[in-house]
Design a protein around this motif. Structure first.
Motif, PDB file in Angstrom:
ATOM      1  N   ARG A 137       0.913  -1.157   0.013  1.00 47.17           N
ATOM      2  CA  ARG A 137      -0.111  -0.081   0.034  1.00 47.17           C
ATOM      3  C   ARG A 137       0.647   1.186   0.120  1.00 47.17           C
ATOM      4  N   MET A 138       0.325   2.348  -0.643  1.00 45.62           N
ATOM      5  CA  MET A 138       1.004   3.662  -0.522  1.00 45.62           C
ATOM      6  C   MET A 138       0.789   4.403   0.574  1.00 45.62           C
ATOM      7  N   VAL A 139       1.539   5.205   1.006  1.00 42.42           N
ATOM      8  CA  VAL A 139       1.270   6.300   2.379  1.00 42.42           C
ATOM      9  C   VAL A 139       1.477   7.373   1.661  1.00 42.42           C
ATOM     10  N   PRO A 140       0.965   8.474   2.644  1.00 41.55           N
ATOM     11  CA  PRO A 140       0.584   9.827   2.324  1.00 41.55           C
ATOM     12  C   PRO A 140       1.845  10.246   1.893  1.00 41.55           C
ATOM     13  N   ARG A 141       1.678  11.484   1.110  1.00 46.42           N
ATOM     14  CA  ARG A 141       2.758  12.357   0.538  1.00 46.42           C
ATOM     15  C   ARG A 141       2.107  13.633   0.126  1.00 46.42           C
ATOM     16  N   SER A 142       3.090  14.815   0.035  1.00 43.86           N
ATOM     17  CA  SER A 142       2.773  15.897  -0.363  1.00 43.86           C
ATOM     18  C   SER A 142       3.832  16.767  -0.937  1.00 43.86           C
ATOM     19  N   LEU A 143       3.607  17.656  -1.965  1.00 39.78           N
ATOM     20  CA  LEU A 143       5.002  18.068  -2.544  1.00 39.78           C
ATOM     21  C   LEU A 143       4.393  19.568  -3.045  1.00 39.78           C
ATOM     22  N   ILE A 144       5.353  20.448  -2.895  1.00 41.66           N
ATOM     23  CA  ILE A 144       5.097  21.807  -3.304  1.00 41.66           C
ATOM     24  C   ILE A 144       5.307  21.985  -4.785  1.00 41.66           C
ATOM     25  N   THR A 145       4.563  22.383  -5.480  1.00 44.18           N
ATOM     26  CA  THR A 145       4.930  22.375  -7.006  1.00 44.18           C
ATOM     27  C   THR A 145       5.005  23.481  -7.842  1.00 44.18           C
ATOM     28  N   ASN A 146       5.115  24.669  -6.958  1.00 46.07           N
ATOM     29  CA  ASN A 146       5.042  26.138  -7.518  1.00 46.07           C
ATOM     30  C   ASN A 146       6.100  26.582  -7.355  1.00 46.07           C
ATOM     31  N   LEU A 147       7.214  26.216  -6.421  1.00 40.21           N
ATOM     32  CA  LEU A 147       8.444  26.842  -6.154  1.00 40.21           C
ATOM     33  C   LEU A 147       9.368  25.874  -6.162  1.00 40.21           C
ATOM     34  N   ALA A 148      10.546  26.321  -6.558  1.00 40.03           N
ATOM     35  CA  ALA A 148      11.736  25.286  -6.733  1.00 40.03           C
ATOM     36  C   ALA A 148      12.713  25.515  -5.479  1.00 40.03           C
TER      37      ALA A 148
END
Lengths: 126, 415
Positions: free
Chosen positions: B298-309
């Protein structure tokens, strides 16, 4: 949950009124015999995948052994993008290629290959 | 077709940054290939730059990890622009280079065999007309997504964060197809194979299995469409197994063979490869080699900011918009929080449209920062109450990276 996953056929049918199978012309799809009433038809697909057999490993002692043994199954980039590995770790990788993936590599080549890869790692780690 | 500029002779490829002593080149050869620009994936302690390429059929601009067999990564901006990843920018991952370059739609058969009442051979039209159609949105994420960011580093495909994609999948229930063949009592696993083959005949063909109850749960799908279109060949045309909430290693491409087994599958790709520690988030202290293992699932939660580098300069004292993507893993997203102080305090972000529990979900937030360097972080909590850990998870296979990711930004006079 499961109820949510199902879609009514009516809704789905509208999705399928688009002509699917429209791959770029250069991939020369063969025309599938779609019945007029069918909103969706599979088309045969033909593509041409890029190759890079002409790309060699960087020059260095043992490069011939690596070029001869480490390009059949995958691009050199698989190897060249690795983090710097120790001699022992490279030896394990080469053994894995032979023992697990059945790379036809002569045993007397293993030393030269491992030596080359270890030297490359040592340079990259500097 | 050659990806690399054919006018570059071997000598040209090998000249360049030859180093003294061994005469070796430390820059990957692709740095000299005349590719359409390079991307820095910010991978610590290893080659970090990759070329962009448009050389692959049915694909737009992708980050090139490997030509053969193809490993193509989705650039981060694509996730910023689209919550459903366009098919032509959906990442690509194959193990063996023996991939058919054509599929004859009329001749193609999906076989169901093994521990069943009767062997069944289905044509594509049988799937289209002979079964109830289902559809849902689900994230497909490589088990090794973000492996390149592992620290300490581990060997394998050195991906940035783009070995994933989110699509609306349409097809039929695997359960209905299995029922057509009639699963016999005593079935244990269902094994899936595609049209791709090992490059050497004795090499282990890529095969994956699901436990019979999972295979028959009514959610696992045999998909013939992705975002309303046939799948690109490199994403598995004509059929792909969809295992929502599970890592992509199970989502077998060019699915052509389904074998019901009366025993546990012990093939290499199930029993030896893709093993993770039997711990939450597959985490063990960095450097650990010995631990109880299990096949990744099973996958686990993730989050990523996409508009800043990473390293970007933003305007001090002015509102800064933050946008990103989150996934719950094997369930929905309950909340996403933002921290600007390295995780000491958290603010709740706004969530975008809910496309279903297995979909990516957009989050947005606004902050205003005083001048200076700061660490921006985002954290997802899923609907089962599981939150991303603040300490990054690690294992020697480089799987399941899912700890809180951070970006170091500088707020200054000028943005």
């Amino acid at each position: 949950m499961k109820g949510k996953l199902m879609v009514g056929l009516a809704l789905a049918a509208s999705v399928w009124s688009v002509t699917v199978g429209a791959t770029p012309a250069r991939h020369a799809p063969r025309k599938a015999a779609a019945k007029p009433a069918t909103p969706f038809a599979f088309r045969s697909v033909r593509v041409s995948l890029p190759q890079d057999f002409d790309v060699e490993y960087p020059a260095g002692a043992g490069a011939d052994a690596v070029n001869a043994n480490c390009r059949a199954c995958h691009s050199p980039s698989m190897v060249l993008s690795q983090p710097p590995l120790s001699a022992e770790e490279w030896h394990k990788e080469v053994r894995k290629m032979i023992d697990v993936y059945k790379a036809p590599i002569a045993e007397d080549q293993v030393g030269a290959i491992t030596g080359y890869l270890t030297a490359l790692s040592a340079l990259a780690a500097k | 077709m050659t990806l690399f500029n054919p006018t570059l002779s071997r000598r040209n490829l090998l000249s360049g940054v030859a180093l003294s002593g061994l005469g070796m080149v430390t820059q990957p050869l692709w740095a000299q290939t005349g590719a359409q620009g390079m991307v820095d994936l910010h991978l610590p302690g290893k080659p970090s730059k990759r070329p962009l390429t448009k050389a692959f059929p049915q694909k737009g601009e992708m980050i090139l990890q490997r030509v053969r067999p193809p490993l193509l990564e989705t650039p981060m901006q694509v996730f910023d622009q689209h919550i459903l990843t366009p098919n032509d920018q959906f990442y690509v991952r194959w193990h063996w280079a023996n991939i058919p370059e054509s599929v004859d739609a009329k001749a193609f058969r999906l076989t169901v065999r093994g521990h069943v009442e009767r062997k069944v051979e289905l044509r594509l039209d049988d799937l289209l007309h002979g079964f109830e159609r289902i559809e849902y949105v689900a994230v497909n994420q490589c088990s090794g997504n973000s492996r390149g960011l592992f620290s300490p580093s581990v060997a394998g495909a050195e991906w940035g964060h783009g070995a994933m994609g989110n699509a609306r999948w349409t097809g039929v229930r695997l359960r209905d197809v299995l029922d057509r063949a009639g699963v016999k009592a005593g079935a244990v696993d269902v094994r899936f194979g595609g049209l791709d083959e090992a490059l050497v005949s004795e090499g282990p063909k890529f095969l994956k299995s699901l436990a019979i109850d999972h295979a028959r749960d009514g959610e696992v799908m045999i998909a013939y469409a992705m975002n309303g279109e046939p799948l690109p060949l490199l994403n598995g045309y004509p059929l792909r197994l969809i295992v929502p909430g599970w890592y992509s290693t199970y989502w077998v491409k060019m699915l052509s063979d389904i074998e019901v087994l009366p025993q546990k599958d012990d093939n290499f790709w199930m029993a030896k490869a893709y093993q993770v520690p039997k711990t939450p988030f597959g985490h063990v202290p960095p450097g650990t080699a010995d631990f109880p293992k299990e096949p990744i699932s099973r996958m686990v939660p993730r989050s990523l900011i996409t508009n800043l580098a990473e390293g970007q300069v933003v305007k001090a004292g002015a509102p800064l918009a933050i946008s990103g993507i989150a996934m719950g893993g094997d369930c929905g997203v309950a909340k996403v929080e933002i921290s600007t102080d390295g995780g000491a305090t958290w603010q709740t972000a706004a969530l975008g449209e809910d496309l279903g529990p297995y979909s990516l979900r957009r989050f947005t937030h606004r902050i205003t920062m005083p001048a200076g360097r700061f660490t921006l972080a985002c954290r997802c909590t899923n609907t089962k109450g599981v939150s991303q850990p603040l300490t990054m998870n690690w294992n020697p296979g480089g799987y399941m990276r899912a700890g809180v990711e951070t970006l170091t930004l500088v707020a200054g006079e000028k943005a």
